[in-house]
Enzyme design. Structure first.
Site, PDB file in Angstrom:
ATOM      1  N   ARG A 204      14.296 -42.138  -7.773  1.00  0.00           N
ATOM      2  CA  ARG A 204      14.118 -40.807  -8.387  1.00  0.00           C
ATOM      3  C   ARG A 204      13.155 -39.953  -7.555  1.00  0.00           C
ATOM      4  NH1 ARG A 204      17.571 -43.120 -10.641  1.00  0.00           N
ATOM      5  NH2 ARG A 204      17.833 -43.466 -12.877  1.00  0.00           N
TER       6      ARG A 204
ATOM      7  N   SER B  83      15.817 -38.390 -19.439  1.00  0.00           N
ATOM      8  CA  SER B  83      14.623 -39.259 -19.421  1.00  0.00           C
ATOM      9  C   SER B  83      13.396 -38.419 -19.123  1.00  0.00           C
ATOM     10  CB  SER B  83      14.761 -40.325 -18.343  1.00  0.00           C
ATOM     11  OG  SER B  83      15.939 -41.048 -18.524  1.00  0.00           O
TER      12      SER B  83
ATOM     13  N   GLU C   8       9.151 -37.434 -15.333  1.00  0.00           N
ATOM     14  CA  GLU C   8      10.231 -37.204 -14.367  1.00  0.00           C
ATOM     15  C   GLU C   8      10.470 -35.704 -14.107  1.00  0.00           C
ATOM     16  OE1 GLU C   8      13.979 -39.656 -14.352  1.00  0.00           O
ATOM     17  OE2 GLU C   8      14.863 -37.678 -14.593  1.00  0.00           O
TER      18      GLU C   8
HETATM   19  P1  FAD Z   1      16.834 -28.086 -12.227  1.00  0.00           P
HETATM   20  O1  FAD Z   1      16.281 -28.612 -13.506  1.00  0.00           O
HETATM   21  O2  FAD Z   1      17.306 -26.687 -12.198  1.00  0.00           O
HETATM   22  O3  FAD Z   1      15.748 -28.304 -11.085  1.00  0.00           O
HETATM   23  C1  FAD Z   1      15.119 -29.553 -10.925  1.00  0.00           C
HETATM   24  C2  FAD Z   1      14.183 -29.473  -9.714  1.00  0.00           C
HETATM   25  O4  FAD Z   1      14.946 -29.272  -8.525  1.00  0.00           O
HETATM   26  C3  FAD Z   1      13.228 -28.279  -9.783  1.00  0.00           C
HETATM   27  O5  FAD Z   1      12.038 -28.657  -9.137  1.00  0.00           O
HETATM   28  C4  FAD Z   1      13.940 -27.190  -8.983  1.00  0.00           C
HETATM   29  O6  FAD Z   1      13.070 -26.234  -8.434  1.00  0.00           O
HETATM   30  C5  FAD Z   1      14.606 -28.036  -7.901  1.00  0.00           C
HETATM   31  N1  FAD Z   1      15.868 -27.458  -7.406  1.00  0.00           N
HETATM   32  C6  FAD Z   1      16.988 -27.195  -8.118  1.00  0.00           C
HETATM   33  N2  FAD Z   1      17.960 -26.740  -7.308  1.00  0.00           N
HETATM   34  C7  FAD Z   1      17.435 -26.700  -6.062  1.00  0.00           C
HETATM   35  C8  FAD Z   1      17.938 -26.303  -4.791  1.00  0.00           C
HETATM   36  N3  FAD Z   1      19.189 -25.870  -4.622  1.00  0.00           N
HETATM   37  N4  FAD Z   1      17.108 -26.375  -3.720  1.00  0.00           N
HETATM   38  C9  FAD Z   1      15.827 -26.804  -3.860  1.00  0.00           C
HETATM   39  N5  FAD Z   1      15.298 -27.190  -5.035  1.00  0.00           N
HETATM   40  C10 FAD Z   1      16.097 -27.148  -6.116  1.00  0.00           C
HETATM   41  N6  FAD Z   1      18.955 -37.548 -13.827  1.00  0.00           N
HETATM   42  C11 FAD Z   1      19.290 -38.666 -13.161  1.00  0.00           C
HETATM   43  O7  FAD Z   1      18.845 -38.885 -12.032  1.00  0.00           O
HETATM   44  N7  FAD Z   1      20.146 -39.581 -13.722  1.00  0.00           N
HETATM   45  C12 FAD Z   1      20.673 -39.405 -14.924  1.00  0.00           C
HETATM   46  O8  FAD Z   1      21.460 -40.244 -15.384  1.00  0.00           O
HETATM   47  C13 FAD Z   1      20.320 -38.234 -15.674  1.00  0.00           C
HETATM   48  N8  FAD Z   1      20.793 -38.043 -16.913  1.00  0.00           N
HETATM   49  C14 FAD Z   1      20.416 -36.920 -17.610  1.00  0.00           C
HETATM   50  C15 FAD Z   1      20.919 -36.749 -18.911  1.00  0.00           C
HETATM   51  C16 FAD Z   1      20.585 -35.624 -19.639  1.00  0.00           C
HETATM   52  C17 FAD Z   1      21.142 -35.445 -21.041  1.00  0.00           C
HETATM   53  C18 FAD Z   1      19.749 -34.624 -19.064  1.00  0.00           C
HETATM   54  C19 FAD Z   1      19.433 -33.384 -19.827  1.00  0.00           C
HETATM   55  C20 FAD Z   1      19.236 -34.811 -17.791  1.00  0.00           C
HETATM   56  C21 FAD Z   1      19.562 -35.964 -17.055  1.00  0.00           C
HETATM   57  N9  FAD Z   1      19.066 -36.200 -15.762  1.00  0.00           N
HETATM   58  C22 FAD Z   1      19.435 -37.313 -15.063  1.00  0.00           C
HETATM   59  C23 FAD Z   1      18.143 -35.228 -15.150  1.00  0.00           C
HETATM   60  C24 FAD Z   1      18.878 -34.060 -14.431  1.00  0.00           C
HETATM   61  O9  FAD Z   1      20.166 -33.910 -14.918  1.00  0.00           O
HETATM   62  C25 FAD Z   1      18.942 -34.264 -12.924  1.00  0.00           C
HETATM   63  O10 FAD Z   1      17.653 -34.399 -12.383  1.00  0.00           O
HETATM   64  C26 FAD Z   1      19.647 -33.090 -12.224  1.00  0.00           C
HETATM   65  O11 FAD Z   1      19.815 -33.372 -10.862  1.00  0.00           O
HETATM   66  C27 FAD Z   1      18.892 -31.769 -12.381  1.00  0.00           C
HETATM   67  O12 FAD Z   1      19.735 -30.729 -11.931  1.00  0.00           O
HETATM   68  P2  FAD Z   1      19.448 -29.220 -12.281  1.00  0.00           P
HETATM   69  O13 FAD Z   1      20.369 -28.381 -11.479  1.00  0.00           O
HETATM   70  O14 FAD Z   1      19.474 -29.009 -13.732  1.00  0.00           O
HETATM   71  O15 FAD Z   1      17.964 -29.085 -11.720  1.00  0.00           O
HETATM   72  P1  NAP Z   2      19.607 -48.552 -20.481  1.00  0.00           P
HETATM   73  O1  NAP Z   2      20.962 -49.096 -20.144  1.00  0.00           O
HETATM   74  O2  NAP Z   2      19.158 -48.578 -21.888  1.00  0.00           O
HETATM   75  O3  NAP Z   2      18.527 -49.288 -19.562  1.00  0.00           O
HETATM   76  C1  NAP Z   2      17.158 -48.990 -19.700  1.00  0.00           C
HETATM   77  C2  NAP Z   2      16.522 -48.974 -18.347  1.00  0.00           C
HETATM   78  O4  NAP Z   2      16.656 -50.247 -17.761  1.00  0.00           O
HETATM   79  C3  NAP Z   2      17.183 -47.973 -17.436  1.00  0.00           C
HETATM   80  O5  NAP Z   2      16.291 -46.918 -17.270  1.00  0.00           O
HETATM   81  C4  NAP Z   2      17.498 -48.737 -16.175  1.00  0.00           C
HETATM   82  O6  NAP Z   2      16.828 -48.262 -15.034  1.00  0.00           O
HETATM   83  C5  NAP Z   2      17.006 -50.122 -16.409  1.00  0.00           C
HETATM   84  N1  NAP Z   2      18.078 -51.071 -16.066  1.00  0.00           N
HETATM   85  C6  NAP Z   2      19.006 -51.551 -16.898  1.00  0.00           C
HETATM   86  N2  NAP Z   2      19.775 -52.438 -16.253  1.00  0.00           N
HETATM   87  C7  NAP Z   2      19.334 -52.497 -14.996  1.00  0.00           C
HETATM   88  C8  NAP Z   2      19.708 -53.244 -13.846  1.00  0.00           C
HETATM   89  N3  NAP Z   2      20.693 -54.140 -13.876  1.00  0.00           N
HETATM   90  N4  NAP Z   2      19.047 -53.065 -12.705  1.00  0.00           N
HETATM   91  C9  NAP Z   2      18.043 -52.215 -12.661  1.00  0.00           C
HETATM   92  N5  NAP Z   2      17.623 -51.478 -13.713  1.00  0.00           N
HETATM   93  C10 NAP Z   2      18.261 -51.630 -14.873  1.00  0.00           C
HETATM   94  O7  NAP Z   2      19.493 -47.063 -19.918  1.00  0.00           O
HETATM   95  P2  NAP Z   2      20.138 -45.708 -20.461  1.00  0.00           P
HETATM   96  O8  NAP Z   2      19.064 -44.861 -20.992  1.00  0.00           O
HETATM   97  O9  NAP Z   2      21.338 -45.981 -21.313  1.00  0.00           O
HETATM   98  O10 NAP Z   2      20.624 -45.029 -19.117  1.00  0.00           O
HETATM   99  C11 NAP Z   2      21.739 -45.530 -18.425  1.00  0.00           C
HETATM  100  C12 NAP Z   2      21.658 -45.071 -16.984  1.00  0.00           C
HETATM  101  O11 NAP Z   2      21.675 -43.642 -16.922  1.00  0.00           O
HETATM  102  C13 NAP Z   2      20.387 -45.510 -16.268  1.00  0.00           C
HETATM  103  O12 NAP Z   2      20.701 -45.790 -14.946  1.00  0.00           O
HETATM  104  C14 NAP Z   2      19.492 -44.304 -16.371  1.00  0.00           C
HETATM  105  O13 NAP Z   2      18.599 -44.198 -15.271  1.00  0.00           O
HETATM  106  C15 NAP Z   2      20.491 -43.158 -16.329  1.00  0.00           C
HETATM  107  N6  NAP Z   2      19.964 -42.016 -17.103  1.00  0.00           N
HETATM  108  C16 NAP Z   2      19.008 -41.251 -16.528  1.00  0.00           C
HETATM  109  C17 NAP Z   2      18.488 -40.160 -17.190  1.00  0.00           C
HETATM  110  C18 NAP Z   2      17.491 -39.256 -16.518  1.00  0.00           C
HETATM  111  O14 NAP Z   2      17.215 -38.193 -17.050  1.00  0.00           O
HETATM  112  N7  NAP Z   2      16.940 -39.634 -15.388  1.00  0.00           N
HETATM  113  C19 NAP Z   2      18.930 -39.861 -18.476  1.00  0.00           C
HETATM  114  C20 NAP Z   2      19.870 -40.690 -19.047  1.00  0.00           C
HETATM  115  C21 NAP Z   2      20.389 -41.765 -18.355  1.00  0.00           C
HETATM  116  P3  NAP Z   2      17.368 -47.073 -14.088  1.00  0.00           P
HETATM  117  O15 NAP Z   2      16.946 -45.844 -14.793  1.00  0.00           O
HETATM  118  O16 NAP Z   2      16.641 -47.297 -12.832  1.00  0.00           O
HETATM  119  O17 NAP Z   2      18.841 -47.212 -13.940  1.00  0.00           O
END
Ligand code: FAD
Ligand code: NAP
Length: 347
Positions: free
Chosen positions: A170, A242, A338
């Site tokens: 991340r 998250s 995050e």
């Molecule tokens: P923004 O919120 O608009 O911006 C995020 C950051 O990036 C800010 O610092 C902004 O200034 C910068 N930025 C945006 N665009 C640019 C650009 N073109 N150039 C330079 N900087 C830029 N994330 C995960 O990694 N895995 C997941 O599974 C995941 N699941 C999510 C589920 C939900 C329901 C939600 C709401 C979020 C989730 N996220 C997840 C977080 C999010 O979706 C990601 O981080 C996504 O990449 C953010 O995109 P955005 O366009 O909305 O970014």
């Molecule tokens: P989950 O399955 O309940 O698991 C909880 C956590 O355990 C996750 O954050 C995941 O880490 C870790 N995990 C589970 N199995 C793993 C494995 N085999 N190896 C390494 N790490 C493991 O998680 P969830 O909330 O339903 O999310 C599912 C996936 O979507 C995850 O990968 C999560 O990161 C992603 N997600 C991200 C966001 C966001 O905003 N960043 C939001 C929703 C979902 P990791 O996060 O490293 O995978």
């Protein structure tokens, strides 16, 4: 002609639905438009002494804690195209303003594999490299080829290859050394022509029985199904996914924690470090479902904070701070947020 809008309502532009405004905002549809806007911004900085800049894609990973006192660039650069291929791979380039999930759907339609585990992640293509988005055992870095970005200081567009992005969990160089230096304009992915199935993530593997052969398309629909069942849709219940990263601790620290909490889930990242599940720590500390000042710890996943009443960023951050302090007291583990925080603090 630059269309710079003063006193812009940012509530529809952030998925926490925080009611704040930007001093100025402008949509960005092309590299040339971006360069013109940056030139205007540089001049304005000289005139006003300083004018902060905020780049927004889908606003799904930001907390706006107050009005933004500068220029907000709303990334809208569109376009998805295949730019190269060889016997085994295709290279797909997408504009920074494209919706990430639309790119995943495009790849599914044209049988470009490797991206399916990253289905339904909200937000834009241009934000994906910022935190090296990841889910279900795959990270952007696994399919990333290169990106283009405009240097905020000079306005020049440059190319970043994978190594230059310094991707981590991340994390990327754009969150640290090159924070606020570049605006990403496009991302190119290297995808496989051969179906490859990554079922390393147990919750995903559990969707398939022993006699079922998974395909990238069935993985795509399973990931969509799990996500729809578990995560709140920001359009209905405002959230940023998250709220905290999973903490990565030294193996020795993990052993001490495990002795005190034998059921604690954890994942080995390398020999020296172990990743803990932040959601589990928050739940064990008693926060799941808790509401504080109108902000709620989501019942189906304690890692998600929701803002159903569309309250201020400060209200969201107040709950987050209480959770961080409590987890620190109970487990000795420091949770790191995050999403990025922007805007002026208001009292
Ligand atoms: P923004 O919120 O608009 O911006 C995020 C950051 O990036 C800010 O610092 C902004 O200034 C910068 N930025 C945006 N665009 C640019 C650009 N073109 N150039 C330079 N900087 C830029 N994330 C995960 O990694 N895995 C997941 O599974 C995941 N699941 C999510 C589920 C939900 C329901 C939600 C709401 C979020 C989730 N996220 C997840 C977080 C999010 O979706 C990601 O981080 C996504 O990449 C953010 O995109 P955005 O366009 O909305 O970014
Ligand atoms: P989950 O399955 O309940 O698991 C909880 C956590 O355990 C996750 O954050 C995941 O880490 C870790 N995990 C589970 N199995 C793993 C494995 N085999 N190896 C390494 N790490 C493991 O998680 P969830 O909330 O339903 O999310 C599912 C996936 O979507 C995850 O990968 C999560 O990161 C992603 N997600 C991200 C966001 C966001 O905003 N960043 C939001 C929703 C979902 P990791 O996060 O490293 O995978």
């Amino acid at each position: 002609m630059l269309n710079i809008i003063p006193n812009f309502d940012l509530q529809p532009s952030n998925t926490l639905a925080v009611p704040v405004r930007g001093r100025y905002a402008a949509e960005v549809h092309s590299v040339e438009q971006l360069q013109d806007l940056l030139q205007w911004h540089r001049k304005e900085c000289v005139n006003t002494n300083s004018l902060p800049l905020l780049v927004l894609g889908g606003g799904s990973n930001v907390v706006l804690q107050g009005d933004f006192p500068g220029l907000v660039l709303l990334m809208k650069m569109s376009g998805i195209e295949q730019v190269a291929e060889d016997d085994s791979h295709v290279w797909i380039k997408a504009g920074a303003g494209e919706v990430w999930h639309r790119l995943v759907e495009y790849c599914m339609q044209f049988h470009c594999w490797g991206i399916e585990n990253l289905a339904l992640i909200p937000g834009s293509v241009g934000a994906a490299p910022i935190q090296n988005i990841g889910a279900y055992g795959v990270e952007l870095k696994d399919i990333f080829a290169e990106l283009t970005a405009v240097d905020i200081r000079s306005g020049v567009e440059v190319v970043f290859q994978k190594n230059a992005c310094e991707f981590g969990y991340r994390d990327s160089v754009f969150k640290h050394r090159l924070r606020n230096r570049y605006i990403i304009t496009s991302v190119t992915l290297k995808l496989s022509k051969e179906p490859t199935c990554n079922l390393s993530y147990p919750a995903l593997a559990a969707c398939f029985s022993a006699d079922q052969s998974p395909t990238p398309l069935s993985i795509f629909s399973s990931v969509c199904d799990i996500r729809r069942s578990k995560l709140p849709d920001p359009a209905q219940i405002p959230n940023v996914g998250s709220f905290f990263k999973n903490p990565v601790v030294a193996a020795a620290t993990y052993q001490q924690l495990l002795a005190l909490n034998p059921s604690m889930p954890a994942f080995q990242t390398d020999q020296a470090q172990v990743k803990l599940a932040a959601g589990w720590l928050i739940e064990q500390a008693g926060w799941k479902g808790v509401e504080l000042g109108g902000v709620v710890v989501h019942m189906a996943q304690a890692l998600v904070l929701t803002n159903p009443q569309r309250l201020s960023g400060a209200a969201v951050l107040a709950l987050a701070a209480k959770i961080v302090a409590d987890v620190q007291t109970k487990f000795g583990v420091m949770l790191e947020m995050e999403p990025c925080v922007y805007g002026e603090v208001t009292h």
